[in-house]
Design a protein around this motif. Structure first.
Motif, PDB file in Angstrom:
ATOM      1  N   ALA A 703     -11.910  -2.187  -8.490  1.00 30.45           N
ATOM      2  CA  ALA A 703     -11.731  -2.662  -7.118  1.00 30.45           C
ATOM      3  C   ALA A 703     -12.803  -2.087  -6.205  1.00 30.45           C
ATOM      4  O   ALA A 703     -13.191  -0.929  -6.317  1.00 30.45           O
ATOM      5  N   THR A 704     -13.283  -2.908  -5.307  1.00 29.45           N
ATOM      6  CA  THR A 704     -14.223  -2.446  -4.293  1.00 29.45           C
ATOM      7  C   THR A 704     -13.498  -1.604  -3.253  1.00 29.45           C
ATOM      8  O   THR A 704     -14.021  -0.608  -2.765  1.00 29.45           O
ATOM      9  N   LEU A 705     -12.281  -2.002  -2.934  1.00 32.19           N
ATOM     10  CA  LEU A 705     -11.486  -1.311  -1.915  1.00 32.19           C
ATOM     11  C   LEU A 705     -10.064  -1.140  -2.403  1.00 32.19           C
ATOM     12  O   LEU A 705      -9.430  -2.101  -2.843  1.00 32.19           O
ATOM     13  N   LEU A 706      -9.587   0.089  -2.354  1.00 28.20           N
ATOM     14  CA  LEU A 706      -8.200   0.403  -2.691  1.00 28.20           C
ATOM     15  C   LEU A 706      -7.472   0.793  -1.412  1.00 28.20           C
ATOM     16  O   LEU A 706      -7.878   1.707  -0.705  1.00 28.20           O
ATOM     17  N   ILE A 707      -6.401   0.071  -1.101  1.00 28.80           N
ATOM     18  CA  ILE A 707      -5.530   0.431   0.020  1.00 28.80           C
ATOM     19  C   ILE A 707      -4.225   0.909  -0.576  1.00 28.80           C
ATOM     20  O   ILE A 707      -3.489   0.121  -1.179  1.00 28.80           O
ATOM     21  N   HIS A 708      -3.942   2.191  -0.435  1.00 20.43           N
ATOM     22  CA  HIS A 708      -2.663   2.679  -0.955  1.00 20.43           C
ATOM     23  C   HIS A 708      -1.926   3.431   0.127  1.00 20.43           C
ATOM     24  O   HIS A 708      -2.511   4.103   0.964  1.00 20.43           O
ATOM     25  N   GLU A 709      -0.621   3.249   0.142  1.00 27.62           N
ATOM     26  CA  GLU A 709       0.217   3.812   1.191  1.00 27.62           C
ATOM     27  C   GLU A 709       0.733   5.169   0.742  1.00 27.62           C
ATOM     28  O   GLU A 709       1.669   5.261  -0.050  1.00 27.62           O
ATOM     29  N   ALA A 710       0.099   6.220   1.242  1.00 25.58           N
ATOM     30  CA  ALA A 710       0.502   7.580   0.904  1.00 25.58           C
ATOM     31  C   ALA A 710       1.403   8.077   2.027  1.00 25.58           C
ATOM     32  O   ALA A 710       0.943   8.607   3.029  1.00 25.58           O
ATOM     33  N   THR A 711       2.695   7.865   1.881  1.00 23.92           N
ATOM     34  CA  THR A 711       3.633   8.134   2.970  1.00 23.92           C
ATOM     35  C   THR A 711       3.780   9.619   3.259  1.00 23.92           C
ATOM     36  O   THR A 711       3.877  10.026   4.411  1.00 23.92           O
ATOM     37  N   LEU A 712       3.814  10.422   2.217  1.00 27.46           N
ATOM     38  CA  LEU A 712       4.155  11.840   2.377  1.00 27.46           C
ATOM     39  C   LEU A 712       2.962  12.713   2.032  1.00 27.46           C
ATOM     40  O   LEU A 712       2.254  12.479   1.061  1.00 27.46           O
ATOM     41  N   GLU A 713       2.761  13.746   2.843  1.00 27.26           N
ATOM     42  CA  GLU A 713       1.639  14.653   2.630  1.00 27.26           C
ATOM     43  C   GLU A 713       1.904  15.597   1.460  1.00 27.26           C
ATOM     44  O   GLU A 713       3.035  15.693   0.958  1.00 27.26           O
ATOM     45  N   ASP A 714       0.877  16.287   1.029  1.00 28.93           N
ATOM     46  CA  ASP A 714       1.040  17.277  -0.028  1.00 28.93           C
ATOM     47  C   ASP A 714       2.037  18.340   0.408  1.00 28.93           C
ATOM     48  O   ASP A 714       2.092  18.739   1.565  1.00 28.93           O
ATOM     49  N   GLY A 715       2.834  18.802  -0.550  1.00 30.32           N
ATOM     50  CA  GLY A 715       3.880  19.760  -0.234  1.00 30.32           C
ATOM     51  C   GLY A 715       5.248  19.116  -0.156  1.00 30.32           C
ATOM     52  O   GLY A 715       6.263  19.793  -0.100  1.00 30.32           O
ATOM     53  N   LEU A 716       5.278  17.778  -0.150  1.00 29.33           N
ATOM     54  CA  LEU A 716       6.551  17.063  -0.102  1.00 29.33           C
ATOM     55  C   LEU A 716       6.765  16.269  -1.391  1.00 29.33           C
ATOM     56  O   LEU A 716       7.282  15.165  -1.379  1.00 29.33           O
ATOM     57  N   GLU A 717       6.358  16.876  -2.491  1.00 29.84           N
ATOM     58  CA  GLU A 717       6.437  16.172  -3.774  1.00 29.84           C
ATOM     59  C   GLU A 717       7.883  15.826  -4.150  1.00 29.84           C
ATOM     60  O   GLU A 717       8.153  14.743  -4.667  1.00 29.84           O
ATOM     61  N   GLU A 718       8.813  16.748  -3.878  1.00 29.72           N
ATOM     62  CA  GLU A 718      10.204  16.479  -4.247  1.00 29.72           C
ATOM     63  C   GLU A 718      10.755  15.315  -3.437  1.00 29.72           C
ATOM     64  O   GLU A 718      11.459  14.461  -3.968  1.00 29.72           O
ATOM     65  N   GLU A 719      10.436  15.305  -2.146  1.00 23.08           N
ATOM     66  CA  GLU A 719      10.892  14.190  -1.321  1.00 23.08           C
ATOM     67  C   GLU A 719      10.226  12.891  -1.748  1.00 23.08           C
ATOM     68  O   GLU A 719      10.839  11.822  -1.705  1.00 23.08           O
ATOM     69  N   ALA A 720       8.976  12.966  -2.144  1.00 24.94           N
ATOM     70  CA  ALA A 720       8.281  11.770  -2.626  1.00 24.94           C
ATOM     71  C   ALA A 720       8.965  11.206  -3.869  1.00 24.94           C
ATOM     72  O   ALA A 720       9.123   9.992  -4.014  1.00 24.94           O
ATOM     73  N   LYS A 721       9.386  12.097  -4.782  1.00 20.94           N
ATOM     74  CA  LYS A 721      10.084  11.635  -5.982  1.00 20.94           C
ATOM     75  C   LYS A 721      11.427  11.018  -5.625  1.00 20.94           C
ATOM     76  O   LYS A 721      11.837   9.995  -6.172  1.00 20.94           O
ATOM     77  N   GLU A 722      12.118  11.660  -4.660  1.00 21.05           N
ATOM     78  CA  GLU A 722      13.437  11.162  -4.261  1.00 21.05           C
ATOM     79  C   GLU A 722      13.338   9.765  -3.653  1.00 21.05           C
ATOM     80  O   GLU A 722      14.144   8.886  -3.937  1.00 21.05           O
ATOM     81  N   LYS A 723      12.295   9.540  -2.811  1.00 21.29           N
ATOM     82  CA  LYS A 723      12.141   8.256  -2.132  1.00 21.29           C
ATOM     83  C   LYS A 723      11.250   7.290  -2.899  1.00 21.29           C
ATOM     84  O   LYS A 723      11.016   6.177  -2.453  1.00 21.29           O
ATOM     85  N   ARG A 724      10.728   7.759  -4.041  1.00 19.98           N
ATOM     86  CA  ARG A 724       9.846   6.943  -4.860  1.00 19.98           C
ATOM     87  C   ARG A 724       8.628   6.478  -4.073  1.00 19.98           C
ATOM     88  O   ARG A 724       8.196   5.337  -4.157  1.00 19.98           O
ATOM     89  N   HIS A 725       8.095   7.411  -3.284  1.00 16.08           N
ATOM     90  CA  HIS A 725       6.820   7.210  -2.607  1.00 16.08           C
ATOM     91  C   HIS A 725       5.805   8.112  -3.267  1.00 16.08           C
ATOM     92  O   HIS A 725       6.113   8.919  -4.130  1.00 16.08           O
ATOM     93  N   ARG A 726       4.565   8.018  -2.792  1.00 15.53           N
ATOM     94  CA  ARG A 726       3.528   8.887  -3.303  1.00 15.53           C
ATOM     95  C   ARG A 726       3.102   9.849  -2.219  1.00 15.53           C
ATOM     96  O   ARG A 726       3.198   9.563  -1.043  1.00 15.53           O
ATOM     97  N   GLU A 727       2.641  11.008  -2.662  1.00 22.73           N
ATOM     98  CA  GLU A 727       2.019  11.929  -1.721  1.00 22.73           C
ATOM     99  C   GLU A 727       0.524  11.648  -1.679  1.00 22.73           C
ATOM    100  O   GLU A 727      -0.026  11.011  -2.557  1.00 22.73           O
ATOM    101  N   GLU A 728      -0.153  12.144  -0.668  1.00 17.22           N
ATOM    102  CA  GLU A 728      -1.504  11.690  -0.329  1.00 17.22           C
ATOM    103  C   GLU A 728      -2.543  11.933  -1.417  1.00 17.22           C
ATOM    104  O   GLU A 728      -3.051  11.021  -2.022  1.00 17.22           O
ATOM    105  N   VAL A 729      -2.878  13.194  -1.691  1.00 20.03           N
ATOM    106  CA  VAL A 729      -4.072  13.500  -2.472  1.00 20.03           C
ATOM    107  C   VAL A 729      -3.841  13.337  -3.961  1.00 20.03           C
ATOM    108  O   VAL A 729      -4.670  12.805  -4.675  1.00 20.03           O
TER     109      VAL A 729
END
Length: 838
Positions: A703-729
């Motif tokens: 892909a030339t451009l990747l747009i991904h929605e990183a809802t939660l910042e680093d340090g919120l990995e557990e919450e990311a797993k709970e909400k099935r979102h991704r953390e940023e980096v």
């Protein structure tokens, strides 16, 4: 003072004024709200349990009712929450007594406005709707979810007959709503009465136009002089295809009524006169005085120690309650019905019904200009105030977004363009009575003093925003340096930016709208005549208006395809407004109507079909392509495969695309990502909400451009797993490790800024802007770091991990202040040296 103190002294005990059923509620709640307490009253999850929140709200509301029964409401006002900003007509007013709050209509953007302007929804338990049009209910599903999340136990919707069907329909995507009791009070029900006011619902039926079509839903477009939706034989819609939900049939033969609301504020009880009460021998200052005060202020005489005491002997006269009316007349079909309604007419004569102090008109200028409506307005008493909420009202709502955009524009005017105004071309109606144009947060105080109050109206001063940014230390120097670097880079790359493709971030927030960020929505302008919209959260149309101003109609007419990643409300509830406004725009531009290609999960058709059948026509606006049918390896053998294949070919041809793919991702059920490749060779990949997902890596390869929605910042990995979102980096690194050369460019930095527009030629410029952005937002970055440190300490505290807490260095508040003072002193010394040199 004596009045307040006696009220406090007369407060009953916990169960004294309660019925048996209320006592049972108390016992039930108290028996079920005792959590396992760790520290600071938190449960094992670190949050207060829902039952405890519910109990506090029920108890608080009961105590307020007990106080009001003695004193009455002392402050009541009507406040405009939203009106027209750019071309968005957000017509909602709120009545604010001291505690109770009532919302009249709930258009898109209501949550965001209330959040930005600190209008708490915690006491909002009644929402009144003048009709079931998306203009009035576009923000209702999100508002209900917010009320549920903050612990409001019950909310009652009053208004048109389709409300029950609407509530059933939104449950398709809202999930379980067991934590909030939702009920409907139809217009045929008895008047609603509480400790503040009585609300009468007045149904108004339009005269049929004779073609059997629903008058009410189409009236929104009449505000812009647009015709109704195209008939089903005007264009091929999915209703003609086998296996589709089908045509609407006779659903449009019923004419939906409007509902006006007559609101009567209860009289304010007179003050209790303590000196006179003492002279008459009443037990002032004892617990026995409470019931006596309540009876006397309620207009009843009492007998005390054999002496009869009349209310007028110890109480001042009651203050009469005012009356205000909320009326909507969306089109000329309703003028006759509104102007001849007997219930409304009874308040124009100044008789015994009560003095009407305010009429709020949710009425377009096309109706206000008619002689019949003008005469109807004149029949109200000359003392009646008239508030106009329509397309001619201009008011800035989201001031914080305007501020951020103005300051970002100083850094790079092309990537961060200024918001553009939209001007109504038609002249305003000349009205025969004095009127007040609505503005955001304008108040009309009903009690204690009847007056307009403008002190809360937000100010949007561009010069002030620029001045504030200019005062940030080193910001202007960073801007100058940034512009020099960008100019040099532009000169090295031929000096001209390729205009297309262009990506405009309309919404980059998470599930709840924020002050500076709307929920999900990304516009991809492929060429001057072709655009694709990736997700369409609530308020997307409003964002388009702010970004494009007078050109919004041209932009809407170019959108031929909408991709919806999944069925969470923050990703699709702006779709209906976009479709309705797109139809209006095509008509205004004289272009033929054509449905958009809607690529979405199959479940969206259940929601749209229910809304189409029970509320307003919408299915004619779309040609549906299932996201499932575009997944790799899907073997579609049904009849719909042929339909999807033919429509996909048309979609690809209309947008000059070579390929469009989707894949299932790890989020909620039926959540998708997508990628599409242009004939010229560039490719865009869009993740939607997901955890790291190998299927998305495959379809996004190269892909030339990747747009991904990183809802939660680093340090919120557990919450990311709970909400099935991704953390940023970590997700970005994961993609790079899995396929080192899969993505030629990562585009995550500017997704945090609203209305940034990015072209592929900007990829080299973007890293150059980082130092300037860090300088501008230094305070916010510092606050985020402090919150992260605090969160990490609390998590370790809850785990009982005290060893690292004791050993790690802590920066106390005093230490931060000392460090800041030291830095300021150092800066001052440098500035002094510069002055001496000069």
């Amino acid at each position: 003072m004596s009045h307040v103190s006696t009220a406090c002294e007369a407060r009953p005990s916990c169960f004294e004024a309660k019925s048996v059923n209320e006592a049972r509620v108390d016992l039930f709640l108290r028996a079920n709200v005792r959590p396992t307490v760790l520290r600071r009253g938190c449960t094992a999850g670190g949050r207060e349990p829902q039952q405890e929140i519910l109990w506090r709200r029920v108890k608080s509301k009961r105590e307020r009712k007990q106080r009001v029964s003695i004193t009455g409401r002392s402050t009541v006002y009507l406040q405009v929450v939203g009106v027209r900003e750019q071309r968005t007509v957000l017509r909602h007013c709120t009545s604010f007594p001291e505690y109770n709050r009532y919302l009249f209509n709930c258009g898109e953007g209501t949550q965001r406005l209330m959040h930005e302007h600190k209008l708490k929804a915690s006491h909002l338990d009644n929402i009144f709707l003048t009709r079931l049009s998306w203009m009035n209910v576009g923000g209702l599903s999100g508002m209900i979810l917010t009320l549920k999340d903050i612990g409001v136990p019950e909310c009652v919707l009053s208004g048109p007959p389709q409300l029950e069907s609407y509530l059933d329909a939104i449950r398709i995507f809202s999930g379980p709503l067991e934590d909030i009791k939702l009920s409907v009070r139809p217009y045929t029900a008895e008047p609603y009465t509480d400790e503040t006011m009585t609300v009468y619902q007045v149904p108004i039926f339009a005269q049929s136009r004779g073609d059997g079509r629903n008058v009410s839903p189409k009236s929104d477009r009449s505000q812009s002089q647009s015709p109704p939706s195209p008939r089903k034989d005007d264009s091929k819609s999915h209703g003609d295809r086998p296996g589709s939900p089908g045509k609407k049939g006779n659903a449009t033969t019923n004419i939906s009524p409007l509902v006006s609301f007559i609101c009567k504020i209860h009289p304010k009880k007179g003050n209790f006169l303590v000196p006179q009460a003492v002279e008459l021998g009443l037990p002032v200052g004892t617990a026995a005085i409470g019931p006596l005060i309540a009876a006397l202020k309620g207009g009843k005489s009492i007998t005390y120690n054999g002496k009869e005491i009349q209310p007028e002997q110890v109480c001042t006269p009651s203050e009469p309650g005012a009356v205000f009316i909320i009326v909507e007349c969306p089109s000329e079909e309703f003028i006759e019905a509104v102007c001849t309604n007997q219930q409304l007419k009874s308040y124009q004569t100044g008789g015994t019904e009560g003095k009407v102090v305010l009429v709020a008109h949710m009425t377009p200028d096309s109706v206000l200009k008619t002689d019949q409506y003008k005469k109807w307005m004149e029949r109200f008493p000359s003392t009646t105030e008239h508030l106009i909420l329509n397309e001619h009202v201009r008011s800035v709502h989201n001031v914080r977004s305007h501020k951020i955009q103005t300051q970002l524009n100083m850094i790079h005017p092309e990537i961060f363009p200024q918001f553009r105004p939209y001007e109504v071309k038609e002249p305003q109606a000349a009205l025969p009575v004095p009127c007040v144009k609505a503005e955001c947060l304008l108040k009309f105080q009903l009690r204690p003093v009847m007056e307009w109050q403008r002190d809360a109206i937000p100010s949007c001063n561009t010069e002030e925003f620029v001045k504030e940014a200019s005062e940030v230390p080193n910001f202007l120097e960073e801007v100058d340096e940034c512009k020099k670097i960008c100019f040099t880079d532009a000169a090295e790359t031929s000096g001209e930016r390729e205009k297309y493709p262009e990506v405009v971030f309309m919404g980059t927030g998470s599930a709840v709208p924020m002050k500076i960020r709307n929920v999900s929505g990304t516009l991809v302008n492929i060429s001057p005549s072709q655009s694709i919209l990736l997700d369409c959260g609530e308020g997307t149309f409003g964002q388009l208006c702010r970004h494009y101003g007078d050109n919004v109609d041209q932009v809407l007419s170019k959108i031929s395809t909408v991709f919806i990643s999944h069925m969470h409300a923050d990703h699709h509830t702006g779709l209906l407004m976009l479709l309705y406004q797109r139809e209006r725009a095509l008509t205004a531009l004289g272009k033929p109507f054509s449905p958009v290609f809607l690529m979405a999960p199959n479940q969206i058709m259940i929601w749209l079909s229910r809304y189409h059948n029970d509320c307003e026509e919408i299915l004619d606006h779309i040609n549906f392509i299932s996201n499932h049918s575009l997944c790799e390896g899907k073997d579609n053998t049904t009849q719909n495969k042929t339909d999807n294949t033919e429509m996909l070919k048309t979609l690809l041809k209309n947008n000059d695309l070579e390929k469009f793919q989707t894949c299932l991702v790890h989020h909620c059920r039926n959540a998708f990502a997508c990628s599409f490749t242009h004939h010229s060779g560039w490719k865009l990949a869009f993740s939607g909400d997901t955890m790291p997902c190998e299927a998305f890596v495959r379809i996004g390869k190269n892909a030339t451009l990747l747009i991904h929605e990183a809802t939660l910042e680093d340090g919120l990995e557990e919450e990311a797993k709970e909400k099935r979102h991704r953390e940023e980096v970590r997700w970005k690194i994961r993609l790079s490790i899995y396929e080192p050369h899969s993505f030629r460019s990562h585009m995550t930095l500017f997704s945090i800024f609203l209305c940034a527009q990015i072209r592929f030629g900007d990829f080299k410029i973007i890293p150059r802007l980082i130092p300037t952005l860090q300088t501008l937002f230094a305070t916010e970055i510092g606050e985020m770091e402090e919150k992260r440190e605090k969160r990490e300490r609390e998590q370790k505290h809850l785990r009982g991990d005290f060893s690292e807490l004791d050993s790690e260095p802590r920066t106390t508040d005093a230490g931060r202040v000392a460090k800041r003072d030291q830095e300021e002193a150092s800066t001052h010394q440098v500035e002094t040296k510069r002055l001496k040199t000069i």
